[in-house]
Design an enzyme around this catalytic site. Structure first.
Site, PDB file in Angstrom:
ATOM      1  N   ASN A   1      39.170  37.974  41.892  1.00 33.70           N
ATOM      2  CA  ASN A   1      38.443  36.649  42.768  1.00 33.70           C
ATOM      3  C   ASN A   1      38.751  35.570  41.928  1.00 33.70           C
ATOM      4  O   ASN A   1      39.826  35.431  41.224  1.00 33.70           O
ATOM      5  CB  ASN A   1      36.884  37.114  42.993  1.00 33.70           C
ATOM      6  CG  ASN A   1      36.481  36.342  44.312  1.00 33.70           C
ATOM      7  OD1 ASN A   1      36.895  35.529  44.553  1.00 33.70           O
ATOM      8  ND2 ASN A   1      35.871  37.218  45.196  1.00 33.70           N
ATOM      9  N   ARG A   2      38.188  34.709  42.243  1.00 34.76           N
ATOM     10  CA  ARG A   2      38.447  33.280  41.542  1.00 34.76           C
ATOM     11  C   ARG A   2      37.885  32.919  40.290  1.00 34.76           C
ATOM     12  O   ARG A   2      36.656  33.116  40.184  1.00 34.76           O
ATOM     13  CB  ARG A   2      38.277  32.395  42.671  1.00 34.76           C
ATOM     14  CG  ARG A   2      39.064  32.427  44.105  1.00 34.76           C
ATOM     15  CD  ARG A   2      38.558  31.755  45.130  1.00 34.76           C
ATOM     16  NE  ARG A   2      39.452  31.917  46.483  1.00 34.76           N
ATOM     17  CZ  ARG A   2      39.506  33.111  47.041  1.00 34.76           C
ATOM     18  NH1 ARG A   2      38.449  33.934  46.906  1.00 34.76           N
ATOM     19  NH2 ARG A   2      40.214  33.127  48.073  1.00 34.76           N
TER      20      ARG A   2
ATOM     21  N   HIS B   1      42.651  36.730  41.475  1.00 38.87           N
ATOM     22  CA  HIS B   1      42.911  37.962  41.226  1.00 38.87           C
ATOM     23  C   HIS B   1      43.857  38.037  39.881  1.00 38.87           C
ATOM     24  O   HIS B   1      44.480  39.086  39.767  1.00 38.87           O
ATOM     25  CB  HIS B   1      43.599  38.770  42.420  1.00 38.87           C
ATOM     26  CG  HIS B   1      42.945  38.699  43.552  1.00 38.87           C
ATOM     27  ND1 HIS B   1      41.534  39.054  43.471  1.00 38.87           N
ATOM     28  CD2 HIS B   1      43.033  38.755  44.847  1.00 38.87           C
ATOM     29  CE1 HIS B   1      40.889  39.023  44.502  1.00 38.87           C
ATOM     30  NE2 HIS B   1      42.191  38.639  45.556  1.00 38.87           N
TER      31      HIS B   1
ATOM     32  N   HIS C   1      41.066  46.672  45.566  1.00 38.18           N
ATOM     33  CA  HIS C   1      41.174  45.770  46.756  1.00 38.18           C
ATOM     34  C   HIS C   1      41.643  46.549  48.157  1.00 38.18           C
ATOM     35  O   HIS C   1      42.515  45.937  48.841  1.00 38.18           O
ATOM     36  CB  HIS C   1      41.970  44.702  46.443  1.00 38.18           C
ATOM     37  CG  HIS C   1      42.030  43.416  47.683  1.00 38.18           C
ATOM     38  ND1 HIS C   1      42.316  43.266  48.668  1.00 38.18           N
ATOM     39  CD2 HIS C   1      41.672  42.054  46.998  1.00 38.18           C
ATOM     40  CE1 HIS C   1      42.085  42.068  49.196  1.00 38.18           C
ATOM     41  NE2 HIS C   1      41.690  41.467  48.062  1.00 38.18           N
TER      42      HIS C   1
ATOM     43  N   TYR D   1      41.955  47.669  51.950  1.00 35.26           N
ATOM     44  CA  TYR D   1      41.373  47.386  53.205  1.00 35.26           C
ATOM     45  C   TYR D   1      41.084  48.612  53.911  1.00 35.26           C
ATOM     46  O   TYR D   1      42.367  49.286  53.969  1.00 35.26           O
ATOM     47  CB  TYR D   1      42.634  46.367  53.908  1.00 35.26           C
ATOM     48  CG  TYR D   1      42.886  45.050  53.300  1.00 35.26           C
ATOM     49  CD1 TYR D   1      42.137  44.154  53.793  1.00 35.26           C
ATOM     50  CD2 TYR D   1      43.747  44.848  52.383  1.00 35.26           C
ATOM     51  CE1 TYR D   1      42.197  42.624  53.366  1.00 35.26           C
ATOM     52  CE2 TYR D   1      44.209  43.388  52.163  1.00 35.26           C
ATOM     53  CZ  TYR D   1      43.430  42.501  52.457  1.00 35.26           C
ATOM     54  OH  TYR D   1      43.621  41.345  51.778  1.00 35.26           O
TER      55      TYR D   1
ATOM     56  N   GLN E   1      32.201  41.922  47.291  1.00 34.36           N
ATOM     57  CA  GLN E   1      32.994  40.756  48.133  1.00 34.36           C
ATOM     58  C   GLN E   1      33.468  41.304  49.483  1.00 34.36           C
ATOM     59  O   GLN E   1      34.128  42.705  49.608  1.00 34.36           O
ATOM     60  CB  GLN E   1      34.367  40.525  47.411  1.00 34.36           C
ATOM     61  CG  GLN E   1      35.125  39.344  48.195  1.00 34.36           C
ATOM     62  CD  GLN E   1      34.492  37.995  47.796  1.00 34.36           C
ATOM     63  OE1 GLN E   1      33.550  37.662  46.946  1.00 34.36           O
ATOM     64  NE2 GLN E   1      35.101  36.869  48.273  1.00 34.36           N
TER      65      GLN E   1
ATOM     66  N   GLU F   1      34.649  44.913  48.282  1.00 40.73           N
ATOM     67  CA  GLU F   1      35.233  45.007  46.794  1.00 40.73           C
ATOM     68  C   GLU F   1      33.958  44.904  45.896  1.00 40.73           C
ATOM     69  O   GLU F   1      33.510  43.856  45.591  1.00 40.73           O
ATOM     70  CB  GLU F   1      36.196  43.989  46.481  1.00 40.73           C
ATOM     71  CG  GLU F   1      37.495  43.617  47.740  1.00 40.73           C
ATOM     72  CD  GLU F   1      37.952  42.318  47.624  1.00 40.73           C
ATOM     73  OE1 GLU F   1      38.238  41.892  46.467  1.00 40.73           O
ATOM     74  OE2 GLU F   1      38.032  41.759  48.546  1.00 40.73           O
TER      75      GLU F   1
END
Length: 368
Positions: A92-93, A118, A189, A191, A305, A333
């Protein structure tokens, strides 16, 4: 890489390896490992220590691959780098690509709207991890040594991501040690599309998230620091609700947070303690009403997340030959709160020498 033959019975499952599933742009061979417990079959790739496929039966016993991904390596080295990957050193950030630790300031390459996302330009999702079969289990353990200064992060970090499949449950155990103080946020991560990857959007999926609050974000996707109650907002998944219903409802109301995330791209608050400091408990449940497939995510991480894939642009084509457009996958996540190094009232992400980071996440596959 250590590859002990092509096939091995392990515990109540089977472990197989394809030693040269692909080759990196630099020519290095990349193996694909397959875990098969008789009900669920999981494909794992050494590049990015990633989940490449997960075959799960529906209520009639028909198998479908519920993990978005690719049948070859090239997309993983490009725009598909995060698909199924072990993400780090900091998922993430990090706001502005900068943080201060013990009075020293560290800079990480900014890759998303002025923020580090990431783990920088060459994150763990782009590394070739070493793989070993887990003795006595249907599992594989991936290992990576991340040197001091890697993408700007301090401390040499030894990281392990272990996948074990048993009884339709994929247990992901992540551990790390460092030789100097550092920060880390490690997650997977993947999907998911429980109707099968390439089958369309996840808008009809029923989602339940065991969180009473989420972290609103600014215009660049960084949490503002507020914990906002989900009640009365499009983020209320305390009861199972179709993803698309909440998206359409919120977009019609002009919800600012959904605009900023191109849908959901937000951290839900599961706990206010660092990873590994609480019992593994359920974070979310997803159900595809048509096939009956379900997925529960259990974790000891403080945040989840939820990313509804709003920025997937159809430029990548998946294993079934269908382009991955908006909302064709749902990422769940388990992780620390984004930008925690810059927000002292978030659970800490600092790891010091002599301590071990250890976190467990479980992906539990089933039927409604």
């Amino acid at each position: 890489m250590t590859h002990h033959g092509a096939k091995h019975e392990a515990g109540r499952g089977e472990v197989r390896v394809e030693p040269e599933w692909g080759r990196t742009g630099g020519g290095d061979p990349v193996a694909r490992w397959v875990l098969d417990d008789g009900a669920v079959r999981v494909g794992l790739v050494e590049h990015g220590a990633r989940i490449q496929s997960v075959l799960v039966p529906d209520r009639d016993g028909a198998l479908a691959d519920v993990a978005l991904g690719f049948g070859e390596l090239a997309p993983y080295e490009g725009k598909g780098r995060s698909f199924g990957a072990s993400v780090g050193r900091f998922a993430n950030r990090i706001a502005g690509g900068s943080f201060t630790l013990d009075g020293r300031t560290f800079s990480i390459p900014a890759t998303d709207r002025g923020n580090a996302l990431h783990g920088g330009r060459n994150p763990y999702s782009q590394r070739l991890w070493t793989a070993h079969e887990v003795p006595g289990a249907c599992g594989v353990r991936f290992s990576l040594l991340s040197p001091d200064g890697d993408e700007g992060f301090p401390g040499a970090l030894s990281v392990h991501v272990q996948y074990v499949l048993t009884g339709g449950v994929l247990v992901v155990e992540t551990s790390a040690t460092t030789d100097a103080p550092t920060v880390l946020n490690l997650t997977n991560h993947a999907y998911w599309n429980l109707a099968g990857e390439g089958s369309g959007t996840v808008e009809a999926h029923l989602l339940q998230v065991d969180a009473a609050a989420f972290l609103p974000v600014d215009l660049t996707g960084v949490p503002t620091g507020e914990r906002r109650a989900v009640a009365g907002t499009p983020f209320d998944f305390t009861e199972a609700t179709p993803v698309g219903y909440r998206l359409r409802d919120g977009e019609a109301a002009g919800d600012e947070q959904l605009e900023r995330g191109s849908g959901f791209d937000h951290c839900f608050v599961l706990a206010e303690v660092p990873a590994g400091e609480r019992e593994v408990s359920r974070a979310a449940r997803v159900e595809d009403p048509v096939s009956g497939r379900t997925l529960e995510v259990w974790t000891d991480q403080p945040g989840l997340q939820v990313f509804s894939g709003g920025t997937l642009a159809g430029t990548l084509t998946g294993k079934a030959g269908a382009p991955y457009g908006p909302r064709t996958g749902l990422a769940l996540e388990p992780q620390a709160f984004p930008d925690a190094p810059n927000q002292p009232d978030f659970p800490t992400t600092v790891l010091r020498e002599g301590d071990e980071f250890l976190s467990v996440t479980e992906f539990r596959f089933g039927l409604a």
